[in-house]
Each structure stands twice: as C-alpha cells, then as structure tokens.
Design an enzyme around this catalytic site. Structure first.
Site, PDB file in Angstrom:
ATOM      1  N   ASP A 139       0.814  -1.207   0.000  1.00  0.00           N
ATOM      2  CA  ASP A 139       0.000   0.000   0.000  1.00  0.00           C
ATOM      3  C   ASP A 139       0.854   1.266   0.000  1.00  0.00           C
ATOM      4  O   ASP A 139       0.665   2.168  -0.822  1.00  0.00           O
ATOM      5  CB  ASP A 139      -0.915  -0.024   1.230  1.00  0.00           C
ATOM      6  CG  ASP A 139      -1.912   1.121   1.273  1.00  0.00           C
ATOM      7  OD1 ASP A 139      -1.470   2.271   1.476  1.00  0.00           O
ATOM      8  OD2 ASP A 139      -3.111   0.868   1.133  1.00  0.00           O
ATOM      9  N   VAL A 164      -5.455   2.065  -0.132  1.00  0.00           N
ATOM     10  CA  VAL A 164      -5.207   1.422  -1.425  1.00  0.00           C
ATOM     11  C   VAL A 164      -5.568  -0.063  -1.351  1.00  0.00           C
ATOM     12  O   VAL A 164      -6.263  -0.598  -2.219  1.00  0.00           O
ATOM     13  CB  VAL A 164      -3.741   1.611  -1.859  1.00  0.00           C
ATOM     14  CG1 VAL A 164      -3.466   0.878  -3.168  1.00  0.00           C
ATOM     15  CG2 VAL A 164      -3.415   3.093  -2.008  1.00  0.00           C
ATOM     16  N   ASP A 165      -5.103  -0.743  -0.316  1.00  0.00           N
ATOM     17  CA  ASP A 165      -5.380  -2.168  -0.165  1.00  0.00           C
ATOM     18  C   ASP A 165      -6.877  -2.443  -0.076  1.00  0.00           C
ATOM     19  O   ASP A 165      -7.399  -3.356  -0.729  1.00  0.00           O
ATOM     20  CB  ASP A 165      -4.698  -2.714   1.096  1.00  0.00           C
ATOM     21  CG  ASP A 165      -3.229  -3.010   0.888  1.00  0.00           C
ATOM     22  OD1 ASP A 165      -2.849  -3.388  -0.227  1.00  0.00           O
ATOM     23  OD2 ASP A 165      -2.455  -2.869   1.849  1.00  0.00           O
ATOM     24  N   TYR A 166      -7.574  -1.679   0.745  1.00  0.00           N
ATOM     25  CA  TYR A 166      -9.003  -1.938   0.925  1.00  0.00           C
ATOM     26  C   TYR A 166      -9.811  -1.585  -0.326  1.00  0.00           C
ATOM     27  O   TYR A 166     -10.792  -2.267  -0.655  1.00  0.00           O
ATOM     28  CB  TYR A 166      -9.531  -1.191   2.156  1.00  0.00           C
ATOM     29  CG  TYR A 166      -9.210  -1.927   3.430  1.00  0.00           C
ATOM     30  CD1 TYR A 166      -9.907  -3.075   3.787  1.00  0.00           C
ATOM     31  CD2 TYR A 166      -8.181  -1.490   4.267  1.00  0.00           C
ATOM     32  CE1 TYR A 166      -9.599  -3.774   4.945  1.00  0.00           C
ATOM     33  CE2 TYR A 166      -7.865  -2.181   5.428  1.00  0.00           C
ATOM     34  CZ  TYR A 166      -8.582  -3.324   5.761  1.00  0.00           C
ATOM     35  OH  TYR A 166      -8.270  -4.013   6.906  1.00  0.00           O
TER      36      TYR A 166
END
Length: 426
Positions: A139, A164-166
């Site tokens: 991320d 970003v990851d989620y």
C-alpha cells in the site's frame, strides 16, 4: 436465511490485506472460503497487536468466516491438493509474487484447462504489463508512486490507514460478482486483474483528471520537484513554489472549522448549499449572490470569506451550531476520535459493528459486512480460524485417506492445529 453467496466455493491463496479482505466479503455472504496458508501462516498473523504466536489483530479483521489449511505449497503433493480444490471451485483469489503462480502450475491458464468456469481473481501491485509488471508492492509504495501520500514540510507522509489495499479488495469483490453474473448467462469463467496501482488511481479520481486547457501548471510543478533536491532546496521551499504555481484555496463553507469548544465540519459542496450556509452564518457573500461575480484576485477573496466564516463559527459551541445546521437540513457534523465509534449507538443500531467470539482470544468487536441485503443478508458467523484448524477436514474433502493425511502431517508439509475440528470425526 442464507447469504447471497451460499453454495459458492472459494479458494483463497492470498495474504496481507487486499486478497484476504476480498475473501472475507465473500465469506460474509455465505461462501465456503478455504484459505490456503503457509505452514507459518499468512504474514498478517504477525502484524499488529499479537495475542499469540499465530493470532494478531491484522489477521483477525480480514479472515473471519473462512476455513484454514496450512501447507508447504512448494511440495508437489500439496500442489496436487490445491489443484484438486480448484477442480470444482467457483472462485479463486490469488496475490502470488510475480511468476509464482506459473511456477507452481496454479496460474489461470493451467487452472482454467480443468475448470473453465472458474473466476480467477488476481491481485498484483502494478498490473500484468508494463515496465513495473514484475515489481512487488505494498500500500505505502503505491501511495508514493501515485503521489497519494501528501507532501509536508518534512517530506511525504503516508496515510494512516491502507486505503489502497481496501479499495483493491472492494474492486476485486465487485469484479468477482460481475464475473459470476456473466457466468450465469454464458457459462464461462474468466480471469480478473486488479492492481493496487489502479486502486490508488480510483481513490484519487477527483484529482487524477487532467484538463489540458487549465491544468498546464502540473507539468511545471513536476519539473520543479524533480530538480528541487539536487539544487539543495528544502521541502518548505518546494511547497512554496507549488503554491505559486497553483494557490491552494480552502472554500469558505467546506472543511473543518474551530468552534468555541472544539471543531465542526461543514460539507457544503454546491452553490445552493453554500448560499444557505452563508445565510445561516449571517454572512453576505457577493460571489454567491451574483453568478457573474468577478474579482481581480479570486484566491484572496475566497480566503477572506473563509476567515469571516471561521470567525463567526468560533463564537459559539459545536453543539449550538449543529442544532442550527440540522434544523436547516445542512450538512455539518462533529469531529470524533476513531475509538469513539465503538460506543456510538447510531452505529450499533444500523448494524455497522458486530460481536464475535474467537477460539483463543475471546470476544471481539468488528466491522460488520458493508452492504445490507433485505432477502439474502450477509452475516459474520465465525471469527477468523486458528492456523490449520481445518487442514484435516479439507484434505479429506479432496479425497485423501486418513493414512495419507497423517503421512503429510508427519512429513511436515501440512500443519493441523490442536483444535482441528475433524479430530473428533476422523
């Protein structure tokens, strides 16, 4: 009532955040999500507060409702087991290191030959093509790569939460649902590529939008930034130059403002709302009264109007202002610390948080499934599994005998937790 994904078989070969959270969303929907973990477990089992050698906060909040099988994936016998799981799987979620899937024979081309209906969701850092296709990424790397991490006088500062990851996880879940809908009509599965890079761009959709006629300043700032440090300039000087190229203008009726006893946030994003807020504050704003209003220095004018708004809001308490804004139907709210959410009755009444019991850790408060379905509700049935909790059970489902399972365990290529649910039945 059954969830919308009841009967769906998902094999997750993912770690950290994006792939596991996507898998959790499907598990919340009733899917049977089999999480294939290394013998030491998903890396996230050691991230955040650790409650035991294999249980940590950053694993618990992305892996509920799944079954865990812990294996040494490099062993050919285990690859056969995973291939067996994929034979009748509806979905697989992977975030292999570049080239790992092909090396193991678990890439889409290989898997789809024996299961053409599978939806193969692949999460990468930079996407499958281009000069950075083979790079690993997290991320924070994509925050840096896309300029998402804000510049401060002390340099770039990462965002506190891994947005970003989620976002990648949500995009992947949406993509899987779309691909399954298409499969219902055509019978064909397909491969999905979801990158952290694309997710970072989606988050910044408001600003990743270049209009040639008005955004020429961007090129000048990029060139300026690239030479700033080689010429010995400080970050403060860099930011000052950006302000010269494109002055930052804080709107008069939007954002955070201090009150007499704290803060208030106002979200008047359109002209109509702004006019009503100005009236509520008792401010006469010529720019709102006259659509053809012009100023020799609109930035200075806007800053002046914001100063007037700020001064007025500072005269009274947050509660007093919120009562007026609510009565007028205008968007405003108080500022809460993150931990206050756990005690917010509104959040609980809407079911946005829920309670779970974990085998080893006990009670937990967690974020509930993010979408409410009227006829096929999603639910949080079980907490995240202990490492290898379902290893025996899953191996038996693939067709292995008790003797074969015991041999894999004895050879150390499969790990089974002491609470393996199949110990009571095999």
């Amino acid at each position: 009532m059954q969830g919308p994904y009841a009967g769906l078989k998902v094999v997750e070969l993912g770690r950290f955040i994006a792939a596991p959270y996507c898998g959790q969303l499907l598990a919340d929907g009733g899917a049977d999500v089999i999480k294939v973990e290394p013998l030491v477990g998903d890396d996230a089992r050691r991230n955040g507060t650790r409650f035991s050698p294999t249980e940590a906060r950053q694993y618990l909040n992305k892996n509920r409702g799944k079954r865990s099988i812990a294996v040494q994936l490099s062993d050919p016998r285990i690859v056969e087991v995973v291939q067996g799981l994929l034979l009748d799987a509806d979905v697989t979620i992977v975030n292999f290191r570049p080239g790992q899937g092909e090396k193991l024979g678990l890439d889409y081309a290989t898997v789809s030959r024996t299961n053409p209906g599978i939806v193969y969701a692949q999460n990468t850092a930079f996407g499958p093509r281009g000069p950075h296709a083979g790079r690993v990424g997290m991320d924070i790397l994509l925050q840096a790569y896309t300029g998402m991490a804000p510049l401060t006088e002390r340099g770039p500062k990462p965002l506190e939460d891994p947005f970003v990851d989620y976002t990648a996880a949500l995009l992947m879940a949406w993509g899987i649902a779309t691909a399954l809908y298409n499969r219902e009509r055509t019978g064909a599965g397909q491969k999905l590529d979801v990158s952290l890079l694309q997710a970072a761009l989606v988050i910044q959709n408001n600003s990743i939008h270049h209009v040639d006629a008005v955004d020429g300043w961007r090129k000048g700032f990029v060139e300026h930034l690239k030479t700033a440090f080689t010429e010995g300039r400080t970050m403060a000087e860099v930011l000052k130059q950006r302000e010269t190229l494109k002055p930052s203008i804080n709107p008069p009726y939007y954002g955070f403002f201090e009150t007499k006893d704290g803060y208030i946030v106002i979200g008047a994003g359109g002209r109509g709302l702004q006019t009503r807020v100005a009236k509520l504050l008792g401010i006469k704003d010529p720019a709102l009264a006259d659509p053809n209003f012009k100023s020799d220095d609109i930035a200075a004018y806007t800053r002046g109007m914001r100063a007037r708004s700020a001064a007025r809001l500072a005269e009274e308490t947050t509660a007093s202002w919120l009562k007026r804004f609510d009565a007028a139907g205008l968007p405003a709210g108080e500022y809460h610390l993150k931990d206050e959410i756990f005690d917010d009755p509104h959040v609980w009444e809407n079911g946005y948080l829920t309670r779970l019991e974990h085998d080893e850790i006990g009670g937990m408060t967690v974020v509930a499934p993010p979408v409410k379905f009227s006829k096929t509700p999603m639910s949080t049935t079980t907490a995240s599994p202990s490492l290898g909790k379902h290893s025996r059970e899953i191996l038996k489902e693939v067709g292995l005998s008790k003797a074969e399972i015991n041999r894999l365990l004895a050879d150390g290529v499969v790990r089974s937790s002491v609470r393996d649910v199949s110990d009571r039945t095999s």
